[in-house]
Write an enzyme that holds these catalytic residues in place. Structure first.
Site, PDB file in Angstrom:
ATOM      1  N   ALA A 113       1.012  -1.198   0.081  1.00  0.00           N
ATOM      2  CA  ALA A 113       0.272   0.642   0.117  1.00  0.00           C
ATOM      3  C   ALA A 113       0.908   1.319   0.324  1.00  0.00           C
ATOM      4  O   ALA A 113       2.488   1.211  -0.077  1.00  0.00           O
ATOM      5  CB  ALA A 113      -0.602   0.312   1.334  1.00  0.00           C
ATOM      6  N   LYS A 114       0.278   2.619   0.002  1.00  0.00           N
ATOM      7  CA  LYS A 114       0.592   3.892  -0.195  1.00  0.00           C
ATOM      8  C   LYS A 114       0.205   4.908   0.240  1.00  0.00           C
ATOM      9  O   LYS A 114      -1.209   5.115  -0.160  1.00  0.00           O
ATOM     10  CB  LYS A 114       1.380   3.333  -1.376  1.00  0.00           C
ATOM     11  CG  LYS A 114       3.080   4.497  -1.155  1.00  0.00           C
ATOM     12  CD  LYS A 114       4.148   4.284  -0.206  1.00  0.00           C
ATOM     13  CE  LYS A 114       5.428   5.146  -0.678  1.00  0.00           C
ATOM     14  NZ  LYS A 114       6.245   3.480   0.133  1.00  0.00           N
ATOM     15  N   GLY A 115       0.513   5.835   1.018  1.00  0.00           N
ATOM     16  CA  GLY A 115      -0.577   6.734   1.107  1.00  0.00           C
ATOM     17  C   GLY A 115       0.465   8.210   1.182  1.00  0.00           C
ATOM     18  O   GLY A 115       1.399   7.861   0.511  1.00  0.00           O
TER      19      GLY A 115
END
Ligand code: GLU
Length: 424
Positions: A113-115
């Site tokens: 994931a990444k934000g």
């Protein structure tokens, strides 16, 4: 195979297209089946939130925040949160997928994931950043969780933001949940060795690759682009292992000294100089972009995406590139670099030391126990070295670059896990 679209690469490099280009090549080499190819080519979930924040002057500014979960086939999704004025959904999508591949390459039980939040933290007060971080965490509270999705630091974030996130998530749920983020301060359940972990993994990757190329570290020169957390620790550890660091750089420019830069001095200078190298007098200043074209044995791009492109790839004068940043080489440049005979240790392998120690932090949080620095370093060095060797063997076996081999190792594992879990 017809279902594998030949991932068009447009004129302007785009990190998601760069990622898909390599993914498609590796998928084809592996003979990946259509079902899993389609599952992996698009992220599981993309969340975009608008976050209104009262600024110090009383005005209200609305920020855009992202979290992309690429895959949780291998376990809870894992990946950093970046604060940067250029963050956009395409970039976060690519970075999220890279996390999936990265965790699989080093064999840790996480998905990717990444934000990100589109903001300029350099122009914000600590209070504004805290409110923004707490509001983002609240907005994402349904997405995050120690068994669901676990953020960590990335560009523009560090221990301070992780502490706020952990605190905000814990308040929201009414219990202390230390394992919801990694990269926390030590006192809040952070892991010894986490700060230097990515740079340390870069050093281990570089030394393992240098062994293959028969480059003696004590006779080697090294150039490091980016002097943030990753670049500075990679530089320090490479210097400790005998390499001469002839150039370093950051947003203020590049600094060259053929006799070798004293990295501890440079780190000290930066910590007393608003975090930048500006005015560093122990080296000659050159234009920031020129650093990539210096003659060296090892080049470590540890700043950002797409710095080695069609424009400068043929001017790279290194024997080995070790990608400290995520996506520093644009897909279009791969072939030029390969034709020049330069070995590239790809991002999803070279910078995986950070997420490896994040995993150790998460494990320690679940155990309610603290490991020694020696234990953390020993285990992460072992993982980095054996992952390199696995990727190296695949690259020899299939006659592909280390990059494609790393994608193949990752995709193969995920495809196997998926075949057991299945879909609807
Ligand atoms: N942001 C780092 C990376 O890109 C660390 C991610 C993590 O520890 O979850 O690998």
């Amino acid at each position: 195979m017809s279902y594998i679209e030949p991932a068009p690469i447009k004129d302007k490099e785009n990190p998601f297209e760069s990622m898909m280009f390599r993914f498609s090549i590796a998928a084809e080499k592996l003979g990946l089946n259509e079902e899993i190819y389609n599952v992996l080519k698009s992220p599981d979930k993309q969340v975009i939130v608008s976050i209104p924040i009262t600024m110090d002057d009383g005005s209200v500014k609305v920020f855009e925040g992202f979290r992309v979960i690429h895959s949780n086939i291998m376990g809870p999704s894992k990946g950093g949160i970046r604060y940067d004025k250029h963050v956009n959904i395409d970039e976060v999508k690519a970075l999220a997928a890279w996390m999936t591949w990265k965790c699989a390459v080093v064999d840790i039980p996480f998905g990717g994931a990444k934000g990100g939040i589109k903001c300029n933290p350099m122009e914000m007060s600590s209070g504004e950043i805290e409110r923004l971080t707490r509001a983002y965490t609240t907005a994402m509270s349904g997405v995050l969780g120690p068994d669901r999705d676990i953020p960590a630091p990335d560009m523009g974030t560090g221990q301070r933001e992780m502490a706020w996130m952990m605190d905000q998530y814990s308040r929201y749920h009414g219990v202390t949940v230390s394992g919801v983020v990694t990269g926390k301060p030590l006192i809040l359940g952070g892991s010894l060795g986490r700060i230097a972990a990515t740079g340390r993994g870069v050093m281990v990757s570089a030394l393992t690759a240098m062994e293959k190329l028969k480059i003696n570290p004590y006779n080697s020169k090294c150039v490091i682009q980016g002097f943030g957390n990753v670049g500075s620790h990679a530089a320090l550890l490479m210097e400790e292992r005998g390499s001469k660091i002839i150039a370093i750089s950051d947003i203020s420019g590049a600094y060259v000294n053929e006799k070798g830069i004293d990295i501890e001095k440079a780190m000290q200078y930066v910590s007393n100089n608003r975090g930048i190298l500006d005015g560093f007098a122990e080296a000659d200043k050159i234009d920031g972009e020129e650093i990539l074209e210096l003659k060296t044995d090892v080049l470590v791009p540890a700043a950002m995406e797409d710095v080695i492109t069609l424009k400068n790839a043929d001017k790279i004068d290194a024997k080995l590139i070790v990608e400290g940043a995520n996506g520093p080489t644009a897909a279009k440049a791969d072939e030029i670099i390969a034709n020049k005979g330069i070995m590239v240790v790809p991002d999803i392998l070279a910078n995986a030391g950070g997420v490896t120690v994040s995993y150790f932090e998460w494990v320690q949080n679940r155990l309610g126990y603290k490991w020694t620095r020696e234990r953390v370093n020993r285990r992460s060095d072992r993982i980095m070295k054996s992952s390199f060797n696995t990727v190296y063997d695949i690259s020899t076996k299939y006659d592909v670059s280390l990059r494609i081999a790393a994608y193949m190792v990752a995709i193969d594992k995920i495809a196997k896990a998926y075949s057991h879990r299945g879909g609807f």
